[in-house]
Design an enzyme around this catalytic site. Sequence first.
Site, PDB file in Angstrom:
ATOM      1  N   PHE A 135      -6.963 -14.075  -4.485  1.00  0.00           N
ATOM      2  CA  PHE A 135      -7.562 -13.178  -3.505  1.00  0.00           C
ATOM      3  C   PHE A 135      -6.514 -12.175  -3.050  1.00  0.00           C
ATOM      4  O   PHE A 135      -5.456 -12.550  -2.563  1.00  0.00           O
ATOM      5  CB  PHE A 135      -8.116 -13.943  -2.305  1.00  0.00           C
ATOM      6  CG  PHE A 135      -8.863 -13.050  -1.355  1.00  0.00           C
ATOM      7  CD1 PHE A 135     -10.137 -12.588  -1.685  1.00  0.00           C
ATOM      8  CD2 PHE A 135      -8.294 -12.626  -0.156  1.00  0.00           C
ATOM      9  CE1 PHE A 135     -10.827 -11.733  -0.826  1.00  0.00           C
ATOM     10  CE2 PHE A 135      -8.989 -11.779   0.706  1.00  0.00           C
ATOM     11  CZ  PHE A 135     -10.255 -11.335   0.369  1.00  0.00           C
ATOM     12  N   ASP A 220       2.145 -11.581  -3.462  1.00  0.00           N
ATOM     13  CA  ASP A 220       1.218 -11.429  -2.343  1.00  0.00           C
ATOM     14  C   ASP A 220       1.430 -12.599  -1.384  1.00  0.00           C
ATOM     15  O   ASP A 220       0.913 -13.695  -1.582  1.00  0.00           O
ATOM     16  CB  ASP A 220      -0.232 -11.384  -2.849  1.00  0.00           C
ATOM     17  CG  ASP A 220      -1.232 -11.218  -1.704  1.00  0.00           C
ATOM     18  OD1 ASP A 220      -0.840 -11.424  -0.544  1.00  0.00           O
ATOM     19  OD2 ASP A 220      -2.404 -10.899  -1.991  1.00  0.00           O
ATOM     20  N   LYS A 249      -1.708 -10.905   7.651  1.00  0.00           N
ATOM     21  CA  LYS A 249      -2.107 -12.079   8.434  1.00  0.00           C
ATOM     22  C   LYS A 249      -1.115 -12.472   9.547  1.00  0.00           C
ATOM     23  O   LYS A 249      -1.220 -11.962  10.640  1.00  0.00           O
ATOM     24  CB  LYS A 249      -2.408 -13.251   7.505  1.00  0.00           C
ATOM     25  CG  LYS A 249      -3.673 -12.998   6.673  1.00  0.00           C
ATOM     26  CD  LYS A 249      -4.274 -14.261   6.095  1.00  0.00           C
ATOM     27  CE  LYS A 249      -5.689 -14.041   5.599  1.00  0.00           C
ATOM     28  NZ  LYS A 249      -5.801 -13.571   4.215  1.00  0.00           N
TER      29      LYS A 249
HETATM   30  C1  LIG Z   1      -6.368 -12.494   3.424  1.00  0.00           C
HETATM   31  C2  LIG Z   1      -5.642 -12.101   2.204  1.00  0.00           C
HETATM   32  C3  LIG Z   1      -5.631 -10.759   1.761  1.00  0.00           C
HETATM   33  C4  LIG Z   1      -6.442  -9.687   2.421  1.00  0.00           C
HETATM   34  O1  LIG Z   1      -6.071  -9.454   3.743  1.00  0.00           O
HETATM   35  P1  LIG Z   1      -7.005  -8.588   4.710  1.00  0.00           P
HETATM   36  O2  LIG Z   1      -6.149  -8.407   5.914  1.00  0.00           O
HETATM   37  O3  LIG Z   1      -8.230  -9.391   4.963  1.00  0.00           O
HETATM   38  O4  LIG Z   1      -7.312  -7.327   4.017  1.00  0.00           O
HETATM   39  C5  LIG Z   1      -4.861 -10.459   0.656  1.00  0.00           C
HETATM   40  N1  LIG Z   1      -4.151 -11.401   0.011  1.00  0.00           N
HETATM   41  C6  LIG Z   1      -4.147 -12.689   0.401  1.00  0.00           C
HETATM   42  C7  LIG Z   1      -3.321 -13.681  -0.345  1.00  0.00           C
HETATM   43  C8  LIG Z   1      -4.904 -13.084   1.500  1.00  0.00           C
HETATM   44  O5  LIG Z   1      -4.917 -14.362   1.872  1.00  0.00           O
END
Ligand SMILES: *Cc1c(COP(=O)(O)O)cnc(C)c1O
Length: 393
Positions: A135, A220, A249
């Site tokens: 994700f 990420d 986050k």
């Molecule tokens: C939550 C998440 C995102 C996206 O973040 P948003 O602030 O919702 O756009 C991207 N990468 C990872 C690994 C995430 O957990």
Amino acid sequence: MSAKSSRMQKRWSNSLQSNYGLPTLSIVSGKGCVLTDVDGNKYLDFLGGIATSVLGQAHPAVISAVTKQIKTLAHVSNFYSHPGVLELSEKLQVLVGDKSARVFFCNSGAEANEAALKLSRKTGRVKVVATQGAFHGRTMGALSLTGQPTKQEAFKPLLENVIHVPYGDIQAMKEFINDEVAMVIVEPIMGEAGVVVPPDGYLKAIRKLCTSHGVLLAIDAVQTGMGRTGEWFGFESEGITPDVITLAKGLGGGLPIGAMIAVGRAGKLFAPGDHGSTFGGNPIACASALAVIEVLKKEKLLAKARVHEKSIKKLISHIDGVAEVRGRGLLIGIVLNSPIAVALKDEMQERGVLVNAATENVIRIAPPLIVSDKQIKKFAKIFSESIEEVSRG
Ligand SMILES: *Cc1c(COP(=O)(O)O)cnc(C)c1O
């Protein structure tokens, strides 16, 4: 559901779009790891706003930093510098441990990954290798990187030239990393996919492949970052330095801020005008992030996260119906023997504990890093009682 709760639901569906499921709880306040709903019921928060509220709610350090900042300077745009943005980028540079690190600030994880994607184009190459199940966000570029067909289907055509290979499989990476690839993007632990931990040496092996083919390695760390795994970003145990690190986050401790950090030559790829964000590096968000970093260090919350990991694994692993407890620090996936995660999450909510059903058989927990031993014991007790109740049917 109470009258107040169903009234909230009605107002939600009459005024918000239908992209989210209808919330079954309406939260009005919080303190630490405890949230209070519209009826005054209290909940132990083991999701932390999806791995975001690292210091819980209403942390004195965040309140003080944000209050002071909004009284002084709320917003200036990136036409101008201000003390907070300088201090925060310097602090992040220290955490990355490389003076060549350069920071771009934005407001979310998707934006951080969009920035990484644009940065990768500046290498002159266009191909990207990502992983299945990953994700990386929901905007069109980030969604192209996200490896979940159900989230992508309605929005095709997405970006071309993105290949998704099985996660944790270094052989698959080997097959697709070559001199035409601009960037590999990978999560240290796949959070949304159900806290999937790759084999030891995975990131190290990818680092090696990327280096030998001149490919940017983007980590990420949006979910694993800011101490959650017991490390600052979640890749340190592999002994690597990525070319790009994305954060969001936990970074703002509840305020919206994201960052795309690029190291070495990657940090020099963007030229003036290449990218931007009006709110990026906003003084209030920066003040909050600085408070978060300070508290994480002062209260040794990274080390504590590793201790909590051990006690949670010990308390949960042996419970009937649990197949495996995986993850690191306070990003933990509880794998169930049967697909009852949603029912279990609902039962736990009824009993006053909030968790997430990441998949049909994985419960994900990502509590604030300030969680106490007592709260962990309470969580384990409610988990145990709830799984017994749900299994009974
Ligand atoms: C939550 C998440 C995102 C996206 O973040 P948003 O602030 O919702 O756009 C991207 N990468 C990872 C690994 C995430 O957990």
